[in-house]
Enzyme design. Structure first.
Site, mmCIF file in Angstrom:
data_model
loop_
_atom_site.group_PDB
_atom_site.id
_atom_site.type_symbol
_atom_site.label_atom_id
_atom_site.label_comp_id
_atom_site.label_asym_id
_atom_site.label_seq_id
_atom_site.Cartn_x
_atom_site.Cartn_y
_atom_site.Cartn_z
ATOM 1 N N HIS A 196 0.828 -1.194 0.000
ATOM 2 C CA HIS A 196 0.000 0.000 0.000
ATOM 3 C C HIS A 196 0.867 1.250 0.000
ATOM 4 O O HIS A 196 2.052 1.198 0.332
ATOM 5 C CB HIS A 196 -0.915 0.032 1.239
ATOM 6 C CG HIS A 196 -0.170 0.272 2.517
ATOM 7 N ND1 HIS A 196 0.617 -0.687 3.118
ATOM 8 C CD2 HIS A 196 -0.058 1.383 3.301
ATOM 9 C CE1 HIS A 196 1.168 -0.193 4.205
ATOM 10 N NE2 HIS A 196 0.782 1.063 4.347
ATOM 11 N N ASP A 220 0.746 5.004 1.838
ATOM 12 C CA ASP A 220 0.046 5.693 2.919
ATOM 13 C C ASP A 220 -0.772 6.846 2.340
ATOM 14 O O ASP A 220 -0.239 7.651 1.572
ATOM 15 C CB ASP A 220 1.038 6.247 3.944
ATOM 16 C CG ASP A 220 1.783 5.140 4.677
ATOM 17 O OD1 ASP A 220 1.240 4.027 4.791
ATOM 18 O OD2 ASP A 220 2.920 5.395 5.125
ATOM 19 N N ARG A 223 7.949 -8.082 16.085
ATOM 20 C CA ARG A 223 8.468 -6.834 15.532
ATOM 21 C C ARG A 223 7.558 -5.693 15.956
ATOM 22 O O ARG A 223 6.333 -5.845 15.973
ATOM 23 C CB ARG A 223 8.535 -6.899 14.007
ATOM 24 C CG ARG A 223 8.976 -5.572 13.371
ATOM 25 C CD ARG A 223 9.120 -5.678 11.862
ATOM 26 N NE ARG A 223 9.482 -4.380 11.289
ATOM 27 C CZ ARG A 223 8.646 -3.560 10.670
ATOM 28 N NH1 ARG A 223 7.371 -3.903 10.497
ATOM 29 N NH2 ARG A 223 9.061 -2.402 10.202
ATOM 30 N N HIS A 241 4.915 0.252 -0.123
ATOM 31 C CA HIS A 241 5.652 -0.573 0.836
ATOM 32 C C HIS A 241 4.744 -1.624 1.467
ATOM 33 O O HIS A 241 3.525 -1.599 1.284
ATOM 34 C CB HIS A 241 6.282 0.309 1.920
ATOM 35 C CG HIS A 241 5.295 1.157 2.679
ATOM 36 N ND1 HIS A 241 4.671 2.268 2.129
ATOM 37 C CD2 HIS A 241 4.804 1.062 3.936
ATOM 38 C CE1 HIS A 241 3.870 2.823 3.013
ATOM 39 N NE2 HIS A 241 3.916 2.100 4.119
#
Length: 373
Positions: free
Chosen positions: A233, A235, A299, A289
């Site tokens: 996607h 942002d 993470r 990304h």
């Protein structure tokens, strides 16, 4: 992609403290083969900007910083900043508070449950909103306003949603957001110079910004080859200022390939979002990304999404429009795009184009209505 109708079946439960140890994962989390993570992805040598060096005014550092940022933002919309002046202890505490929140029982986190159509709150994956290609993550999102009368927005949110015991956590994240807001000013100065619109223009444009802070928690996954922490996607926001831990998982797409972004200790990741791409008239690219997961470690990342003030109209300066680079996107305000992504469209690589089409259709309908009157 358009937001589908709410699923009729009972949504899958994503309890990170349980699901990360399960050997099988539900079909809702399995991504299509063409989108699954590749073991052959390349490493990205991310360009790094010495931010305090730039702010100091050293001519050589300023010129080099402008060159690096301009190249990076035209190619993939992504760069790192180092020597930024943010206290490492502040960052460490931000990660510690994330552990406190995300390691709570699911029922306790759900006191801040994000409601369908809203952009703030706790989300365990996107269960209840979507029924396929679910991300392997939990998030907590909350609003930050740079307007002076909103100086306790974050603290008040934590207290109101989670209770008095979370007052200190709320005060802390209020401080963290204020530090990110200050950090953004130096980045905006640099971007203003690299776009040749002046050092102050973008800083002034984002005064009184209405931004979003998001805490991301990616549990371990016993089948990381089948799923994604976050799907591909761009942002929809303006700028993303991200601090990731040392686990790794962020990937950026350019030159028709996915590239892994190896964490650099002490750095922040900055990427261009759709709103800033529109503001620059497409000169700077919104960064495509995603995030992958692993079966060895949790993470975490801290994401500050800088947005314009809710009343500010996003429109490029005349100097960014030319015969070679004609106007690409219609005027809009950030709340309109935000509502579009929450109620009509699941953010992906084509969000800004779908939004522009929607805006133009809305305008066309209004013009026909006016002609009929």
């Amino acid at each position: 992609m358009p937001v589908p109708a709410p699923p009729e079946q009972t949504p899958v439960i994503f309890d990170s403290q349980v699901i990360q140890y399960q050997s099988n994962i539900a079909s809702q989390f399995i991504w299509p083969d063409r989108e699954k993570p590749s073991p052959n992805r390349l490493d990205l040598l991310a360009p790094a900007i010495d931010l305090n060096g730039f702010i100091s005014g050293d001519p050589a550092i300023v010129a080099n910083s402008i060159h690096i940022v301009d190249q990076a933002c035209k190619k993939h919309g992504f760069f790192l900043i180092v020597n930024h002046g943010v206290d490492p202890e502040l960052i460490a505490k931000a990660h510690e508070y994330m552990d406190v929140f995300f390691e709570m029982k699911l029922s306790e986190k759900q006191r801040a449950q994000r409601k369908v159509g809203e952009s703030y709150g706790y989300a365990s994956s996107f269960t209840g909103r979507f029924n396929s290609k679910l991300p392997w993550k939990e998030t907590l999102s909350f609003r930050y306003s740079a307007e002076s009368q909103s100086s306790t927005t974050v603290k008040d949110y934590f207290v109101n949603m989670l209770g008095e015991d979370f007052r200190e956590m709320g005060k802390f994240y209020q401080e963290y957001c204020e530090v990110m807001n200050e950090l953004s000013k130096g980045i905006l100065e640099l971007l203003g110079l690299s776009l040749a619109v002046g050092r102050e223009y973008l800083k002034e444009f984002y005064e009184g910004n209405d931004s979003i802070m998001r805490l991301n928690y990616y549990p371990m996954c016993q089948r990381p080859d089948l799923t994604l922490g976050t799907g591909p996607h761009c942002d929809p926001t303006s700028l993303t200022i991200l601090h990731q831990d040392q686990v790794g998982g962020l990937e950026v797409f350019f030159d028709e390939k996915w590239h892994a972004v190896t964490p650099v200790l002490g750095s922040f990741v900055v990427n261009i979002g759709d709103t800033f791409m529109a503001l620059s008239n497409g000169i700077y690219k919104s960064c495509l990304h995603r995030a992958v997961v692993n079966n060895k470690a949790v993470r975490k990342s801290l994401t500050f999404f800088l947005n314009s003030n809710k009343d500010r109209v996003v429109t490029p300066l005349a100097s960014l429009i030319s015969a070679d680079n004609p106007r690409l996107y219609p005027d809009f305000t950030w709340p309109t795009l935000l509502e579009f992504t929450q109620k009509q469209y699941r953010a992906d690589r084509s969000t800004i184009d779908a939004f522009s089409d929607w805006i133009n259709k809305q305008k066309g309908g209004e013009e026909k209505k006016d002609q009929g009157n």
